[in-house]
Structure formats: structure tokens, C-alpha cells
Write a protein that holds these residues in place. Structure first.
Motif, PDB file in Angstrom:
ATOM      1  N   PRO A   1       0.817  -1.232   0.000  1.00 22.14           N
ATOM      2  CA  PRO A   1       0.000   0.000   0.000  1.00 22.14           C
ATOM      3  C   PRO A   1       0.843   1.270   0.000  1.00 22.14           C
ATOM      4  N   LEU A   2       2.073   1.154   0.513  1.00 24.19           N
ATOM      5  CA  LEU A   2       2.958   2.311   0.582  1.00 24.19           C
ATOM      6  C   LEU A   2       4.388   1.829   0.369  1.00 24.19           C
ATOM      7  N   THR A   3       5.143   2.544  -0.440  1.00 20.88           N
ATOM      8  CA  THR A   3       6.534   2.156  -0.713  1.00 20.88           C
ATOM      9  C   THR A   3       7.457   3.337  -0.463  1.00 20.88           C
ATOM     10  N   ASN A   4       8.734   3.010  -0.343  1.00 25.09           N
ATOM     11  CA  ASN A   4       9.745   4.060  -0.215  1.00 25.09           C
ATOM     12  C   ASN A   4      11.028   3.593  -0.901  1.00 25.09           C
ATOM     13  N   VAL A   5      12.083   4.371  -0.792  1.00 22.19           N
ATOM     14  CA  VAL A   5      13.326   4.061  -1.493  1.00 22.19           C
ATOM     15  C   VAL A   5      13.919   2.736  -1.032  1.00 22.19           C
ATOM     16  N   VAL A   6      13.680   2.368   0.237  1.00 25.96           N
ATOM     17  CA  VAL A   6      14.171   1.073   0.732  1.00 25.96           C
ATOM     18  C   VAL A   6      13.461  -0.058   0.001  1.00 25.96           C
ATOM     19  N   SER A   7      12.169   0.091  -0.240  1.00 27.86           N
ATOM     20  CA  SER A   7      11.398  -0.941  -0.951  1.00 27.86           C
ATOM     21  C   SER A   7      11.939  -1.125  -2.361  1.00 27.86           C
ATOM     22  N   TRP A   8      12.117  -0.025  -3.056  1.00 26.93           N
ATOM     23  CA  TRP A   8      12.597  -0.106  -4.440  1.00 26.93           C
ATOM     24  C   TRP A   8      14.025  -0.674  -4.496  1.00 26.93           C
ATOM     25  N   THR A   9      14.837  -0.287  -3.532  1.00 26.75           N
ATOM     26  CA  THR A   9      16.214  -0.766  -3.519  1.00 26.75           C
ATOM     27  C   THR A   9      16.257  -2.274  -3.262  1.00 26.75           C
ATOM     28  N   SER A  10      15.337  -2.798  -2.445  1.00 29.23           N
ATOM     29  CA  SER A  10      15.298  -4.240  -2.172  1.00 29.23           C
ATOM     30  C   SER A  10      14.979  -5.029  -3.440  1.00 29.23           C
ATOM     31  N   VAL A  11      14.033  -4.547  -4.215  1.00 25.88           N
ATOM     32  CA  VAL A  11      13.690  -5.223  -5.479  1.00 25.88           C
ATOM     33  C   VAL A  11      14.865  -5.129  -6.458  1.00 25.88           C
ATOM     34  N   LEU A  12      15.489  -3.962  -6.514  1.00 26.39           N
ATOM     35  CA  LEU A  12      16.684  -3.807  -7.365  1.00 26.39           C
ATOM     36  C   LEU A  12      17.766  -4.815  -6.973  1.00 26.39           C
ATOM     37  N   ALA A  13      17.970  -4.978  -5.659  1.00 30.40           N
ATOM     38  CA  ALA A  13      18.967  -5.930  -5.171  1.00 30.40           C
ATOM     39  C   ALA A  13      18.602  -7.359  -5.574  1.00 30.40           C
ATOM     40  N   ALA A  14      17.306  -7.689  -5.555  1.00 34.49           N
ATOM     41  CA  ALA A  14      16.872  -9.032  -5.945  1.00 34.49           C
ATOM     42  C   ALA A  14      17.235  -9.308  -7.405  1.00 34.49           C
ATOM     43  N   TYR A  15      16.973  -8.337  -8.279  1.00 36.68           N
ATOM     44  CA  TYR A  15      17.348  -8.493  -9.688  1.00 36.68           C
ATOM     45  C   TYR A  15      18.876  -8.599  -9.831  1.00 36.68           C
ATOM     46  N   ALA A  16      19.587  -7.726  -9.127  1.00 37.13           N
ATOM     47  CA  ALA A  16      21.046  -7.666  -9.278  1.00 37.13           C
ATOM     48  C   ALA A  16      21.718  -8.938  -8.781  1.00 37.13           C
ATOM     49  N   HIS A  17      21.288  -9.435  -7.632  1.00 36.78           N
ATOM     50  CA  HIS A  17      21.939 -10.601  -7.041  1.00 36.78           C
ATOM     51  C   HIS A  17      21.664 -11.885  -7.812  1.00 36.78           C
ATOM     52  N   THR A  18      20.616 -11.899  -8.613  1.00 37.42           N
ATOM     53  CA  THR A  18      20.332 -13.076  -9.437  1.00 37.42           C
ATOM     54  C   THR A  18      20.884 -12.931 -10.848  1.00 37.42           C
ATOM     55  N   GLY A  19      21.674 -11.882 -11.089  1.00 41.73           N
ATOM     56  CA  GLY A  19      22.326 -11.712 -12.386  1.00 41.73           C
ATOM     57  C   GLY A  19      21.424 -11.187 -13.475  1.00 41.73           C
ATOM     58  N   GLN A  20      20.222 -10.705 -13.120  1.00 40.85           N
ATOM     59  CA  GLN A  20      19.289 -10.178 -14.132  1.00 40.85           C
ATOM     60  C   GLN A  20      19.596  -8.686 -14.347  1.00 40.85           C
ATOM     61  N   ILE A  21      20.715  -8.447 -15.020  1.00 37.80           N
ATOM     62  CA  ILE A  21      21.225  -7.084 -15.133  1.00 37.80           C
ATOM     63  C   ILE A  21      20.288  -6.200 -15.950  1.00 37.80           C
ATOM     64  N   LEU A  22      19.747  -6.739 -17.047  1.00 35.75           N
ATOM     65  CA  LEU A  22      18.854  -5.919 -17.880  1.00 35.75           C
ATOM     66  C   LEU A  22      17.602  -5.515 -17.116  1.00 35.75           C
ATOM     67  N   HIS A  23      17.028  -6.490 -16.346  1.00 34.35           N
ATOM     68  CA  HIS A  23      15.854  -6.166 -15.533  1.00 34.35           C
ATOM     69  C   HIS A  23      16.219  -5.144 -14.466  1.00 34.35           C
ATOM     70  N   ALA A  24      17.390  -5.328 -13.861  1.00 30.53           N
ATOM     71  CA  ALA A  24      17.826  -4.397 -12.819  1.00 30.53           C
ATOM     72  C   ALA A  24      17.981  -2.988 -13.388  1.00 30.53           C
ATOM     73  N   LYS A  25      18.614  -2.885 -14.554  1.00 31.93           N
ATOM     74  CA  LYS A  25      18.833  -1.566 -15.163  1.00 31.93           C
ATOM     75  C   LYS A  25      17.499  -0.922 -15.548  1.00 31.93           C
ATOM     76  N   SER A  26      16.594  -1.742 -16.085  1.00 28.80           N
ATOM     77  CA  SER A  26      15.278  -1.212 -16.475  1.00 28.80           C
ATOM     78  C   SER A  26      14.499  -0.740 -15.247  1.00 28.80           C
ATOM     79  N   PHE A  27      14.560  -1.526 -14.173  1.00 24.41           N
ATOM     80  CA  PHE A  27      13.854  -1.143 -12.942  1.00 24.41           C
ATOM     81  C   PHE A  27      14.464   0.141 -12.376  1.00 24.41           C
ATOM     82  N   PHE A  28      15.797   0.218 -12.427  1.00 31.27           N
ATOM     83  CA  PHE A  28      16.505   1.402 -11.913  1.00 31.27           C
ATOM     84  C   PHE A  28      16.105   2.652 -12.703  1.00 31.27           C
ATOM     85  N   ASP A  29      16.002   2.507 -14.021  1.00 28.21           N
ATOM     86  CA  ASP A  29      15.726   3.670 -14.876  1.00 28.21           C
ATOM     87  C   ASP A  29      14.266   4.097 -14.838  1.00 28.21           C
TER      88      ASP A  29
END
Length: 831
Positions: free
Chosen positions: A97-125
Motif C-alpha cells: 500500500p505504501l513504498t519508499n526508497v528502501v522498498s525499491w532498492t530491495s527489489v533492485l537488489a533481488a534483480y542484481a543478485h540473481t544476475g538479471q542485469i537488464l531487468h535491474a537496469k530497467s527497474f533502476f531507470d
């Protein structure tokens, strides 16, 4: 009843110490209390389970919270990230219901740590309305780990505020990929540094053989930890640097409770070939793991201590794939292929490394078909390592075309693949194709291994000038580069250039010193070789063996034996070199004494050791000893596998007069070569020699110079002049073999035995080279047999007059002739 603050403090303590048992007990107490729906405590319970690695339990707690808050959701997101469930993290984010920069960073970390660089970059952008420094650092680190340095650099340059983590991410990325120049520039430009910064550059220097720079960084570090010490120890251990420096560092600063430090200093002594010190340290260790055992096992395997290695293998409390692979490789390198295969068949869980070891073992000893069958049995998709092992096996057996075909079929190649195919062409002396392949190597794969492979090609091909030009182009030559160039100069006897380079070498180590000693020794400059030996602060077995071989080659057996006696450590190569030296100069008893010393120590004989033993027995000519050696060779299966050993056995039995045994060995040989047939031609005599010569041609072997010496000797024994003449003329006409002085001597003996002295005299006069005393002796013998001493006297006088009158062989020949003349006159007078 405990209050909320009390439970919170205990949960945080359990989380920090990762004491899941304590945390579970607290969780049970909370569930049994009226705090079970306290969101703050539930969040701490989730955090405890997550930090202790019980990720599913953490998510279960989250699912039981009636009204999770933002912190609850963020802990759940980070838990999904740790599980590697990027898709679950994104689904959870969309439900929040509510998100913040910590929430977005956690999802970014999930993409990054699993090697999904394109997804991570797209989510970041596109999906992060706000970014913090952690988000930038996560994406920079992810791009760096995946080798996307340019993307990482672009992100780094675009950061609004760079922190120390950002700088360390870029530094670590360049250091890990071996871009040492860029890593140094980043390190210099950093506004501040911490232990991570120093350790990153230190590890890079050590890993890539820049040990001196690593030592400088280590000495400058304001603080150090176990990683710092272990990095410099690893560099000293892996790159042949001074063992004394490694030991001094270990004794001075290493944490004696750190098992990694112990294993690294143990490894340093293993690489140095010092088995005795390796064993002493092993017994001093407060604890050991399978790596410790494997290092000691490898030390014994490298030294050829097969019995000790087997005993360690049997004693080990636990084994891993390295254990099995080390044993298989050891037996393979020693030519004990049946033992290597027996171990391979017994491996409980084979890995790619295990397959590679047995493929390499067969390839090294010429059994390419066995290597290929094993490679094919891996399956339809062998790994890169197995393909590399097969390529190397093809190279070792001269099948470069097949190696290139396999290389071209590989879907993915690494630095070893490229370096191996370059080496294959250089080994076949096709430097043009080698250079073409080298120039095609993609930039990320063109590392120092590739450069050294091409350098070795120029060096081994004898083109020292081209090698030096190429050496000067290498971006960061390592110790192997310098050693290759020094060895190249030594092999071409350009010792002054070798010495200059040796003095300039920033990586000067025991290997470069050994190359210089071997070079001077091979050129007969033993005094200079000894001075280099004396000047070296570090020596290993090869150092001693190089000087020992130099003494032995010039027949300085006393000096060789004295050096042998002073060696602190000896391996199979050293013992074999000493025995071979004695056997080479006909000292059979001394050679056997050395070999008996080997046997007493339990050292396993190699094929070369048995060659020395055979030579010693042949020199002594004692049939009983010959049979003992032949039995030892036979029970190991070496007689069947190694034609060189079988050929030596045939010659040995010929020397002691046991022709029947020579025939038996020849008949059992599975792989015969020209030397095998020539050995039998020398064993036989008369018609049997000529019969074997015919069988040799039928078997498809082209006769050599040696073959015709035996054949002409057989014609002499038969007294068949016409047959001898046909072979003598046919050598050149049919096979393009020019007659040597030995062939002339044999045919002159054929003519002389038949009484055709005038023809023999004419043949001597028409020879294209100066007759030697052996040939004159043959002619004189014929003159003596046929009672024509006068012709022999004239021949002998001509021999003396055409040579130095102080030549002892000529004077002896003339003296013998005069004795014959005097005897002939006395016989005439008596009659």
C-alpha cells in the motif's frame, strides 16, 4: 511478564549473533504472550530469522501479521531478495500500500543478485522515483560482476554523490578483471580509502603475480586483517617468489588461529618443492581441513613420492574432488596409466576436473584414442575445461588440425581455450597461424596467459629477436614472461643477453635463476653456473638438478656426487639424473648404487629411471641383473606401453649375449618403431639379419642409416660381396641415404674378407671424407687375413703421413703393423 523493550533487546542480540535457537525460544515466548500481534516485535522476529538464514520461516511470520506496516513489507522484500526470488519481490512490491526508497532498492537488489542485469537496469531507470547511494552501488556492483565495466563506469560517472562504497565497487571490478592500470588510477584518485580499498588492490597484485607491488601496498596499509595477510601469502605461494619472505611474513603477522593462513604457507612450501618443511608445518597445524591434506598430498605427488602420496590418500579422514584429481594426475604424470585409470573408475562422484585429469594422463603418454573415447563418453555437451583438456591432448600428439576443429565447435571459449590453440600452432612451428589466432582473441580473453603462449612460440622456435620484440609489447609481463625470455636467450647460448635480462627482472625468482644455471651449464661454463648458484638466495630441487646435470654432462662425476650429497631435498628426477649420469659414462656399479638408494626410500621408478637402470645393467653385462630389471619393467606394464624401454631392453640383453631374450621382448612389443627394428638387426647376424631387414620393409618401416650398418655387417659375415655391393649402392639409389664412414668401413670389410683388396684400396681412395683409424683398422685386418702385409704397411704409412704424426691412434696402428711384419719375417726365416 517481559515488556516490549526487553523482548526487542534479546531479539536484536540473537539476530546479531545469528543464534537461531535463542531466537526461536524468544519467538515461542512472544507467541504465548499478549505481544503476539505486536508488529514491532513481529518485524524483529522476521529480521532475526532472515539474518540467521531461515528465510522461509521469516516469510511465514510475515504472512501471520494481521496488519503489516512499511517496515514489515521491506523486511519481506529483502528476504525475497536473499532467496534469489526477484519475481516474488516484484509481486510483493506491487501489493504494497505504501513504498519508499528502501522498498525499491530491495527489489533492485533481488534483480542484481540473481544476475538479471537488464531487468535491474530497467527497474533502476523506470521504476524508482527516488534513488539512494545504496541503489547506485548495487547496480554498479552488479554490472561490474558481470563484466560490463563500461556500463558500471557510466553509472559511476553519473552518480550525484559518490561514496566510498562506489569507489570500492569500481576499484574491485577493475582489479578482479586484471585491469591493473585502471585499478591503480582509481585507487590514486580516491578521495579516501579504507581496508576494503587496500585489500582489493593487494589481492589483484597478488593474483596477477605482481608480488613486489603487493608487498609495497601491504607495507603501506594503515590497518590489516586476515584477508590482507592471506592475500600477500597467496601471491608469494602461487608465483614462485621467495619462500623465506613468505615464511617471515607468516611468522611475523599471520593469525595462527586462521586455517587459511596455515594452508597458504603450506601451499608455498608445496610450490617450492620442499616436502620436508611442508610435512613439518602440517604436523604443527592446530587444525586441518581437506585442503590441508590435499596440499600435502600434492607436494608428495609433485616430488614423485608415489608411496607417500598413496599412504596419505589412504589415511585422509575425508576426500573431495581435488583429492581424487591430484592422485589421478600424479599417476598419469608418472606414466602409471593403469593406476590412474583404476582410481578414476573408483571415484564416487566424478566432476569435470576428474574427467580432465584422466583425459590429460592418456594424452600426455600418446594414447590419444583413449583420451578421445573418454572425452566422447562425457556426453553431448562437455564443459569448457574438458574441451580444453582434449585440445591439449591433441596438441601433445601433433594433431593440431583436430584441436582446431574442436576449438571451432566450442560454443563458449575461455582464456585457456585461446591460449591452448595458440600453443598448438606454436608447438607445430606454425607461427603464422599462431599469430593469426592470437590477433583474433577478444580483448577480455587476451590476458597474460595468451601473451605468454605466443611468446613461448617465438622462443621455442629459436627466433630470439622476434621473441624479444614481442616481449617488449606485453602490457604487464609477469614472472613467466621474463623467465620465458631469459630461457630463450639461454637456449640460443646468448648468455650475456640472458644475464642482462636476469639482472633487470623485477620478478627475479628461482625459476629465472634455474634457467640461467641450466644455460651456462649446457654451454660448459660450469664456473659461471656455480657462481649464479652460489649467489641465489633461494634454491629448489631444480636448481640443484640443473647444476648436477651440467657436471654430469662433462663427466665431472666427483663434483656431481658431492652436490648430490649436499642437496637438502631430492626427488625422483634428481635421483634419476644421478643414476643416468653414472650409466652414461659406463659406471654401472655406481649407477645401481644410486638406484638402490632410491628403492630404499620407496621412490617409484619412472620410465626414465628404468632407462638408467637398463643402461647400468647393460654396462655391467650381468645377465641375472638384466633379468631382474626386465621383470620390474614387465610387471608394471611399461614394456608394452613404452617402445623406448623395450628397445633399451633388447639392446641390454644383446650386450650380455642373451639373444633369445631380445627376440622375446621384440615379439611381445605392441608398438614398434624404426629403433626397435634396428635393435633387432644389431642382435641378429648373417642371414637372420637380412631376414629381419626384409620383414622390416614388409611392416612398412623405412630403413635408416643404422639399419644399413647392420645389413652390411651381415653381408661381411656371409662373405657375399655382390649382395653387400647391392645394399651399399641401393642406400642412396633407393632410400636417399648417403654413406657414412661406418658404411664405408663395413663395405670395405666385405671386400677385404673376400680378398678384393685392390677394390677395397680403391674405395678408400675414393671416399668423400678422410678415413679414420677404425676404417684403416678394418682394411689392415683384411690385409693381415689374406697375408698381404705389404699393402697394409703402405696403407698405414699413408694414413700416418696424411695426418698429424703425433696422432696416438695412427702410431698405434703403425706399431701393430710392424709387429705383424716382424712376425711374418720370423715365420719366413723359420720355414
Amino acid at each position: 511478564m517481559h515488556d516490549t523493550d526487553h523482548y526487542a533487546a534479546l531479539l536484536k542480540q540473537a539476530s546479531r549473533s545469528k543464534n537461531v535457537a535463542q531466537g526461536q525460544a524468544l519467538h515461542a515466548q512472544i507467541l504465548a504472550s499478549n505481544h503476539r500481534h505486536n508488529v514491532f516485535l513481529c518485524n524483529l522476529v522476521m529480521e532475526m530469522y532472515r539474518n540467521c538464514g531461515h528465510l522461509d520461516r521469516a516469510l511465514l511470520v510475515f504472512s501471520q501479521i494481521p496488519h503489516p506496516n512499511l517496515f514489515s513489507w521491506n523486511i519481506a522484500l529483502s528476504t525475497h531478495a536473499r532467496r534469489g526470488s526477484a519475481s516474488d519481490a516484484k509481486i510483493a512490491l506491487d501489493r504494497m500500500p505504501l513504498t519508499n526508497v528502501v522498498s525499491w532498492t530491495s527489489v533492485l537488489a533481488a534483480y542484481a543478485h540473481t544476475g538479471q542485469i537488464l531487468h535491474a537496469k530497467s527497474f533502476f531507470d523506470h521504476c524508482m522515483p527516488e534513488r539512494n547511494e545504496m541503489a547506485w552501488n548495487i547496480l554498479i556492483a552488479a554490472c561490474s560482476r558481470s563484466g560490463k565495466l563500461q556500463e558500471a563506469r557510466d553509472l559511476f560517472d553519473g552518480m550525484p554523490d559518490k561514496d566510498l562504497v562506489s569507489w570500492n565497487s569500481m576499484l574491485t571490478a577493475h582489479a578482479r578483471l586484471g585491469n591493473l592500470g585502471d585499478a591503480e588510477q582509481i585507487f590514486t584518485a580516491m578521495p579516501q580509502r579504507n581496508l576494503v580499498s587496500y585489500n582489493a588492490l593487494l589481492a589483484a597484485y597478488s593474483h596477477h603475480g605482481r608480488v613486489y607491488q603487493a608487498q609495497e601496498i601491504f607495507d603501506r596499509m594503515p590497518e590489516r586483517d586476515d584477508l590482507s595477510t592471506n592475500s600477500i601469502l597467496a601471491g608469494l605461494a602461487q608465483h614462485g617468489e621467495s619462500i623465506d619472505r613468505a615464511r617471515e611474513l607468516f611468522d611475523r603477522v599471520a593469525n595462527r588461529e586462521n586455517l587459511i593462513s596455515w594452508n597458504l604457507i603450506l601451499s608455498a612450501y608445496c610450490h617450492d618443492g620442499n616436502v620436508r618443511e611442508c610435512l613439518a608445518l602440517f604436523h604443527q597445524m592446530p587444525e586441518r581441513d581437506v585442503i590441508s591434506w590435499n596440499i600435502l598430498l600434492s607436494a608428495n605427488a609433485r616430488a614423485g613420492h608415489l608411496l607417500e602420496a598413496q599412504a596419505l590418500f589412504d589415511e585422509m579422514p575425508g576426500r573431495d574432488v581435488v583429492t581424487w584429481t591430484t592422485m589421478i594426475a600424479m599417476y598419469g604424470q608418472q606414466g602409471q596409466l593403469h593406476l590412474a585409470r583404476r582410481l578414476f573408475d573408483a571415484v564416487p562422484d566424478r566432476t569435470e576436473a576428474t574427467w580432465n585429469a584422466i583425459i590429460s594422463a592418456y594424452g600426455q603418454y600418446g594414447q590419444l584414442d583413449s583420451s578421445r573415447r573418454l572425452f566422447d563418453s562425457i556426453g553431448p555437451s562437455p564443459g569448457i575445461g574438458s574441451c580444453n583438456a582434449m585440445i591439449i591432448a591433441y596438441n601433445q600428439n601433433g594433431c593440431v588440425r583436430e584441436a582446431k576443429e574442436l576449438f571451432d565447435s566450442m560454443l563458449e571459449r575461455d582464456t585457456v581455450s585461446w591460449a591452448s590453440i595458440v600453443s598448438g600452432y606454436t608447438q607445430s612451428n606454425d607461427l603464422v597461424k599462431a599469430r593469426n589466432v592470437f590477433d583474433q582473441i577478444p580483448a577480455p580473453r587476451k590476458n597474460i596467459v595468451s601473451w605468454n603462449a605466443m611468446l613461448a612460440g617465438y622462443a621455442q622456435g629459436g627466433d630470439v629477436h622476434r621473441a624479444r620484440q614481442f616481449f617488449d609489447q606485453i602490457p604487464n609481463p609477469d614472472s613467466a614472461s621474463w623467465n620465458t625470455m631469459i630461457t630463450a636467450y639461454c637456449s640460443q647460448h646468448q648468455l650475456s643477453h640472458a644475464k642482462i635480462l636476469y639482472d633487470q627482472n623485477p620478478h627475479s625468482n628461482v625459476v629465472s635463476g634455474n634457467a640461467l644455471i641450466a644455460g651456462y651449464a649446457q654451454c660448459g661454463h660450469l664456473d659461471v653456473a656455480k657462481s649464479v648458484f652460489d649467489f641465489m638466495t633461494q634454491r629448489n630441487i631444480i636448481t640443484y638438478t640443473s647444476l648436477l646435470v651440467g657436471y654430469a654432462q662433462l663427466g665431472y662425476m666427483r663434483e656431481a656426487q658431492e652436490l648430490f650429497n649436499t642437496m637438502p631435498e631430492k626427488d625422483v628426477v634428481t635421483w634419476t639424473a644421478m643414476a643416468s649420469a653414472y650409466a652414461q659414462f659406463g659406471h654401472g656399479k655406481e649407477a645401481l648404487a644410486v638406484l638402490c638408494g632410491m628403492d630404499v626410500l620407496g621412490l617409484e621408478f619412472t620410465n626414465i629411471t628404468f632407462m638408467a637402470a637398463i643402461a647400468a645393467c647393460a654396462a655391467l653385462g650381468i645377465e641375472a641383473l638384466c633379468r631382474v630389471i626386465q621383470f620390474e619393467v614387465s610387471v608394471r606394464g611399461l614394456e608394452r606401453d613404452d617402445p623406448m624401454l623395450s628397445n633399451a631392453l633388447i639392446a641390454m640383453f644383446r650386450r650380455c649375449g642373451s639373444v633369445a631374450d631380445s627376440h622375446k621382448i621384440f615379439s611381445r612389443m605392441e608398438h614398434r618403431d624404426v629403433v626397435s627394428w634396428n635393435s633387432m638387426l644389431a642382435v641378429c647376424s648373417g642371414d637372420e639379419t637380412l631376414e629381419f631387414f626384409g620383414r622390416m620393409a614388409q611392416a612398412g618401416f623405412t630403413p635408416s642409416e643404422v639399419s644399413f650398418v647392420s645389413v652390411l655387417a651381415a653381408c661381411s659375415h656371409k662373405g657375399d660381396v655382390e649382395l653387400g655391393r647391392s645394399y651399399f649402392v641401393g642406400m642412396w639409389a633407393d632410400f636417399g641415404i648417403e654413406a657414412t664412414v661406418d658404411h664405408y668401413a663395413c663395405f670395405i670389410d666385405v671386400l677385404g674378407r673376400a680378398g678384393e683388396l685392390a677394390a677395397a684400396d680403391g674405395l678408400v681412395a675414393s671416399m668423400p671424407f678422410e678415413p679414420d683409424s677404425v676404417l684403416w683398422s678394418s682394411f689392415l685386418g683384411a690385409c693381415r687375413v689374406h697375408g698381404n702385409v705389404g699393402r697394409g704397411a703402405i696403407a698405414a704409412v699413408n694414413e700416418i703421413m696424411s695426418r698429424d704424426s703425433t696422432d696416438s691412434s695412427s702410431l698405434t696402428l703403425l706399431s701393430n703393423l710392424y709387429t705383424e711384419i716382424q712376425g711374418s719375417r720370423r715365420n719366413t726365416t723359420n720355414r
